[in-house]
Design a protein around this motif. Structure first.
Motif, PDB file in Angstrom:
ATOM      1  N   GLN D  14       0.825  -1.186   0.000  1.00 53.50           N
ATOM      2  CA  GLN D  14       0.000   0.000   0.000  1.00 53.50           C
ATOM      3  C   GLN D  14       0.870   1.250   0.000  1.00 53.50           C
ATOM      4  O   GLN D  14       1.861   1.332   0.712  1.00 53.50           O
ATOM      5  CB  GLN D  14      -0.880  -0.009   1.246  1.00 53.50           C
ATOM      6  CG  GLN D  14      -2.160   0.749   1.044  1.00 53.50           C
ATOM      7  CD  GLN D  14      -3.137   0.489   2.165  1.00 53.50           C
ATOM      8  OE1 GLN D  14      -2.743   0.395   3.316  1.00 53.50           O
ATOM      9  NE2 GLN D  14      -4.404   0.384   1.825  1.00 53.50           N
ATOM     10  N   LEU D  15       0.489   2.235  -0.829  1.00 57.66           N
ATOM     11  CA  LEU D  15       1.243   3.479  -0.878  1.00 57.66           C
ATOM     12  C   LEU D  15       0.766   4.385   0.232  1.00 57.66           C
ATOM     13  O   LEU D  15      -0.436   4.526   0.468  1.00 57.66           O
ATOM     14  CB  LEU D  15       1.046   4.155  -2.237  1.00 57.66           C
ATOM     15  CG  LEU D  15       1.661   3.365  -3.404  1.00 57.66           C
ATOM     16  CD1 LEU D  15       1.338   4.043  -4.721  1.00 57.66           C
ATOM     17  CD2 LEU D  15       3.170   3.277  -3.223  1.00 57.66           C
ATOM     18  N   VAL D  16       1.706   5.011   0.918  1.00 58.30           N
ATOM     19  CA  VAL D  16       1.338   5.934   1.984  1.00 58.30           C
ATOM     20  C   VAL D  16       0.830   7.218   1.353  1.00 58.30           C
ATOM     21  O   VAL D  16       1.494   7.811   0.489  1.00 58.30           O
ATOM     22  CB  VAL D  16       2.553   6.213   2.879  1.00 58.30           C
ATOM     23  CG1 VAL D  16       2.180   7.218   3.958  1.00 58.30           C
ATOM     24  CG2 VAL D  16       3.053   4.925   3.489  1.00 58.30           C
ATOM     25  N   ALA D  17      -0.355   7.612   1.739  1.00 60.45           N
ATOM     26  CA  ALA D  17      -0.906   8.859   1.214  1.00 60.45           C
ATOM     27  C   ALA D  17      -0.090  10.021   1.729  1.00 60.45           C
ATOM     28  O   ALA D  17       0.244  10.094   2.901  1.00 60.45           O
ATOM     29  CB  ALA D  17      -2.359   9.007   1.650  1.00 60.45           C
ATOM     30  N   GLN D  36      -6.452   3.456  -1.634  1.00 62.37           N
ATOM     31  CA  GLN D  36      -6.547   2.188  -2.333  1.00 62.37           C
ATOM     32  C   GLN D  36      -5.418   2.044  -3.361  1.00 62.37           C
ATOM     33  O   GLN D  36      -5.413   1.116  -4.136  1.00 62.37           O
ATOM     34  CB  GLN D  36      -7.880   2.081  -3.069  1.00 62.37           C
ATOM     35  CG  GLN D  36      -9.056   2.031  -2.137  1.00 62.37           C
ATOM     36  CD  GLN D  36     -10.299   2.373  -2.889  1.00 62.37           C
ATOM     37  OE1 GLN D  36     -10.710   3.538  -2.927  1.00 62.37           O
ATOM     38  NE2 GLN D  36     -10.887   1.390  -3.523  1.00 62.37           N
ATOM     39  N   GLN D  37      -4.505   3.027  -3.340  1.00 62.37           N
ATOM     40  CA  GLN D  37      -3.381   2.918  -4.266  1.00 62.37           C
ATOM     41  C   GLN D  37      -2.314   2.016  -3.669  1.00 62.37           C
ATOM     42  O   GLN D  37      -2.032   2.078  -2.477  1.00 62.37           O
ATOM     43  CB  GLN D  37      -2.776   4.285  -4.532  1.00 62.37           C
ATOM     44  CG  GLN D  37      -3.426   5.022  -5.694  1.00 62.37           C
ATOM     45  CD  GLN D  37      -2.584   6.206  -6.129  1.00 62.37           C
ATOM     46  OE1 GLN D  37      -1.415   6.058  -6.480  1.00 62.37           O
ATOM     47  NE2 GLN D  37      -3.179   7.363  -6.091  1.00 62.37           N
ATOM     48  N   ALA D  38      -1.750   1.202  -4.505  1.00 66.63           N
ATOM     49  CA  ALA D  38      -0.710   0.305  -4.025  1.00 66.63           C
ATOM     50  C   ALA D  38       0.269   0.053  -5.156  1.00 66.63           C
ATOM     51  O   ALA D  38      -0.029   0.278  -6.322  1.00 66.63           O
ATOM     52  CB  ALA D  38      -1.327  -1.006  -3.567  1.00 66.63           C
ATOM     53  N   THR D  72      -5.874 -10.511   1.024  1.00 70.77           N
ATOM     54  CA  THR D  72      -5.397 -11.058   2.289  1.00 70.77           C
ATOM     55  C   THR D  72      -4.242 -10.197   2.768  1.00 70.77           C
ATOM     56  O   THR D  72      -3.258 -10.030   2.060  1.00 70.77           O
ATOM     57  CB  THR D  72      -4.900 -12.507   2.060  1.00 70.77           C
ATOM     58  OG1 THR D  72      -6.014 -13.310   1.649  1.00 70.77           O
ATOM     59  CG2 THR D  72      -4.321 -13.107   3.330  1.00 70.77           C
ATOM     60  N   GLU D  73      -4.387  -9.649   3.977  1.00 68.99           N
ATOM     61  CA  GLU D  73      -3.298  -8.837   4.521  1.00 68.99           C
ATOM     62  C   GLU D  73      -2.229  -9.745   5.100  1.00 68.99           C
ATOM     63  O   GLU D  73      -2.534 -10.706   5.803  1.00 68.99           O
ATOM     64  CB  GLU D  73      -3.836  -7.889   5.590  1.00 68.99           C
ATOM     65  CG  GLU D  73      -4.782  -6.845   5.007  1.00 68.99           C
ATOM     66  CD  GLU D  73      -5.355  -5.915   6.058  1.00 68.99           C
ATOM     67  OE1 GLU D  73      -4.853  -5.930   7.198  1.00 68.99           O
ATOM     68  OE2 GLU D  73      -6.291  -5.170   5.718  1.00 68.99           O
ATOM     69  N   VAL D  74      -0.976  -9.449   4.788  1.00 67.24           N
ATOM     70  CA  VAL D  74       0.128 -10.294   5.222  1.00 67.24           C
ATOM     71  C   VAL D  74       1.202  -9.421   5.851  1.00 67.24           C
ATOM     72  O   VAL D  74       1.513  -8.348   5.344  1.00 67.24           O
ATOM     73  CB  VAL D  74       0.731 -11.041   4.010  1.00 67.24           C
ATOM     74  CG1 VAL D  74       1.948 -11.850   4.441  1.00 67.24           C
ATOM     75  CG2 VAL D  74      -0.302 -11.924   3.356  1.00 67.24           C
ATOM     76  N   LYS D  75       1.742  -9.874   6.985  1.00 71.94           N
ATOM     77  CA  LYS D  75       2.835  -9.147   7.629  1.00 71.94           C
ATOM     78  C   LYS D  75       4.077 -10.016   7.520  1.00 71.94           C
ATOM     79  O   LYS D  75       4.070 -11.170   7.950  1.00 71.94           O
ATOM     80  CB  LYS D  75       2.477  -8.900   9.097  1.00 71.94           C
ATOM     81  CG  LYS D  75       3.202  -7.723   9.718  1.00 71.94           C
ATOM     82  CD  LYS D  75       2.653  -7.453  11.126  1.00 71.94           C
ATOM     83  CE  LYS D  75       3.273  -6.193  11.724  1.00 71.94           C
ATOM     84  NZ  LYS D  75       2.629  -5.874  13.025  1.00 71.94           N
ATOM     85  N   GLU D  79       6.904  -5.757   7.659  1.00 72.92           N
ATOM     86  CA  GLU D  79       6.295  -5.012   6.560  1.00 72.92           C
ATOM     87  C   GLU D  79       4.920  -5.590   6.267  1.00 72.92           C
ATOM     88  O   GLU D  79       4.712  -6.798   6.383  1.00 72.92           O
ATOM     89  CB  GLU D  79       7.158  -5.124   5.298  1.00 72.92           C
ATOM     90  CG  GLU D  79       8.153  -4.006   5.131  1.00 72.92           C
ATOM     91  CD  GLU D  79       8.678  -3.959   3.707  1.00 72.92           C
ATOM     92  OE1 GLU D  79       8.473  -2.950   3.026  1.00 72.92           O
ATOM     93  OE2 GLU D  79       9.293  -4.966   3.280  1.00 72.92           O
ATOM     94  N   GLU D  80       3.988  -4.721   5.869  1.00 71.86           N
ATOM     95  CA  GLU D  80       2.650  -5.205   5.565  1.00 71.86           C
ATOM     96  C   GLU D  80       2.402  -5.223   4.068  1.00 71.86           C
ATOM     97  O   GLU D  80       2.722  -4.274   3.370  1.00 71.86           O
ATOM     98  CB  GLU D  80       1.604  -4.341   6.263  1.00 71.86           C
ATOM     99  CG  GLU D  80       1.590  -4.586   7.751  1.00 71.86           C
ATOM    100  CD  GLU D  80       0.458  -3.858   8.452  1.00 71.86           C
ATOM    101  OE1 GLU D  80      -0.404  -3.269   7.768  1.00 71.86           O
ATOM    102  OE2 GLU D  80       0.450  -3.885   9.691  1.00 71.86           O
ATOM    103  N   PHE D  81       1.813  -6.319   3.613  1.00 79.94           N
ATOM    104  CA  PHE D  81       1.470  -6.469   2.204  1.00 79.94           C
ATOM    105  C   PHE D  81       0.000  -6.841   2.073  1.00 79.94           C
ATOM    106  O   PHE D  81      -0.622  -7.278   3.043  1.00 79.94           O
ATOM    107  CB  PHE D  81       2.329  -7.563   1.561  1.00 79.94           C
ATOM    108  CG  PHE D  81       3.796  -7.273   1.621  1.00 79.94           C
ATOM    109  CD1 PHE D  81       4.399  -6.481   0.659  1.00 79.94           C
ATOM    110  CD2 PHE D  81       4.579  -7.771   2.657  1.00 79.94           C
ATOM    111  CE1 PHE D  81       5.760  -6.191   0.723  1.00 79.94           C
ATOM    112  CE2 PHE D  81       5.934  -7.482   2.727  1.00 79.94           C
ATOM    113  CZ  PHE D  81       6.528  -6.698   1.761  1.00 79.94           C
ATOM    114  N   ILE D  82      -0.531  -6.675   0.885  1.00 84.34           N
ATOM    115  CA  ILE D  82      -1.869  -7.189   0.583  1.00 84.34           C
ATOM    116  C   ILE D  82      -1.729  -8.091  -0.629  1.00 84.34           C
ATOM    117  O   ILE D  82      -1.122  -7.706  -1.626  1.00 84.34           O
ATOM    118  CB  ILE D  82      -2.858  -6.056   0.249  1.00 84.34           C
ATOM    119  CG1 ILE D  82      -2.933  -5.080   1.433  1.00 84.34           C
ATOM    120  CG2 ILE D  82      -4.254  -6.602  -0.073  1.00 84.34           C
ATOM    121  CD1 ILE D  82      -2.662  -3.680   1.027  1.00 84.34           C
TER     122      ILE D  82
END
Lengths: 95, 95, 95, 95, 95, 95, 95
Positions: D14-17, D36-38, D72-75, D79-82
């Motif tokens: 996910q991109l940090v706004a 919702q940008q990634a 699915t959110e993954v750590k 680091e966090e990914f989707i």
């Protein structure tokens, strides 16, 4: 005016449940249970419906049992009809 | 302005339910029951829709009965339309 | 920056409902009803989507009506867009 | 460690706004709206997925918009990914 | 005793989340967040599953991420396993 | 009397969970957790089921793990069985 | 009057659960548990149903177990029947 069903649709007219008293007098249905018997009033042409070939198996005049909760209720010229997909008709009532 | 439906979509204009008093005067519908009769205003081209070949069976001017709860209500130039998939039209009303 | 939709996706920009006062002054939409009219901003390439061949039928600049509740709302550079599947577009608004 | 997605899955970060103040200072996103940008971090091989042939259309480095609630959110290593199916990516953000 | 999965099923053993204190001591996971990392313990043969050909893409020993809420928890000889469909595995964790 | 399953159905008899006390005495299961282990009692013929070819992969006597919430519980001659679709069997328990 | 089922439908008559007292007297079922055993009263012709070829595998007189919650209850001439799809019959009870 009449209803001409499309595809696999069938127009039904619900049969009024009748009750016979012990004296033999027939009383029109006051039954609380909604009868699921209906008479076929019009039959769609069948054919390709939702990507599947459907052959119609009921004909006008058939008395049928249809699934509870199925169909679209229609009022036309003060008469009430139910339009169901043939697949919602589970059985024909034969003599 | 007019609506040009895509695929198997059909644009309908709901018919106003009319009531005739005993004196013969026609009163525009105050019926609480939403009538499900509608006139076909525009018909999509059919063809491949969601992976299935669809042939359009209704035409502009047909009076039809459509499924309750189906369709997208659209307001265009102060007129209201309902856009449904042809599959949500259960029958044509013929004279 | 711009949005390039994938597959059968279409990027829409909601049209602001306008109201004309009796004096002829156009007021930007304060309508509570969310207008379902939108302009097509970008169109996906179509092709094989979820195992089905999809041909795109809308083009950039088309004014369209889309299904309520459909789509993903996207904010990009302070502008809001809706990305829908073409199947959620029910009709094109033609002059 | 890295994530190697299967089938039609895509790993997103996910991109940090970011927000720019009037003075030009960039502040990392405190936006309550989840952006919702990634960015695409890894792309599955595609191929036969759930009985359907899928061709991957995004590539590592693409900035994309994906469907809310998808994935699915993954750590991994703090680091966090989707991880989403490609079908949940609605558009690529291009310059 | 061991579990031999059918079709596209995969037997997983959840990996215990570990935490390293600043002093370098590894503490077994007291994390409240259920880790979604698991090790593949057994892999079904694939083949025709629910009318679709499935090729298995994970192998015993793979560390994988699987979808939250997916799978059947199984206790065998005091050990706990999760049996998931391969489709519920979203990614392999590679070094 | 015995149960002869149709199509892809499999008749299972739930295995009673046993607990061994420290003294070595085996106590029949008082476990609150419903064990998901069962023994295959009868296997349907497979073949065309719901439009898909199914090959049966379990056999009478197999100890299997089946999905929670799956199946139809049946009481026959005071014995209880569970009838599941083969697809709800996730793994065979092998020695 | 009798019921003639369409397609893959099967007409069932629920079997009354019987209980034998210790003295050997058979009491008609007062069981609160609704028995799922039923006798096949009529069998549809099978064939193309919902786009899939169905071969009927039960015959009149078979004692069968059917899925709870399945089927349409029908009352005809004071007798109650259940009409189910063959797929909702999980097993035949054989001697």
């Amino acid at each position: 005016m009449k209803l001409v069903p499309l595809g696999d649709k069938v127009v039904l007219k619900q049969l009024v449940a009748e009750e016979t008293t012990k004296s033999g007098i027939v009383l029109p249905g006051q039954a609380k249970e909604k009868p699921q018997q209906a008479e076929v009033v019009a039959v769609g042409p069948g054919g390709m419906v939702d990507g599947k070939e459907v052959t119609m198996q009921v004909k006008v005049g058939d008395k049928v049992i249809y699934s509870k909760y199925a169909g679209t209720e229609v009022k036309l010229d003060e008469e009430e009809f139910i339009v169901v997909k043939q697949n919602d008709i589970v059985a024909i009532v034969a003599d």
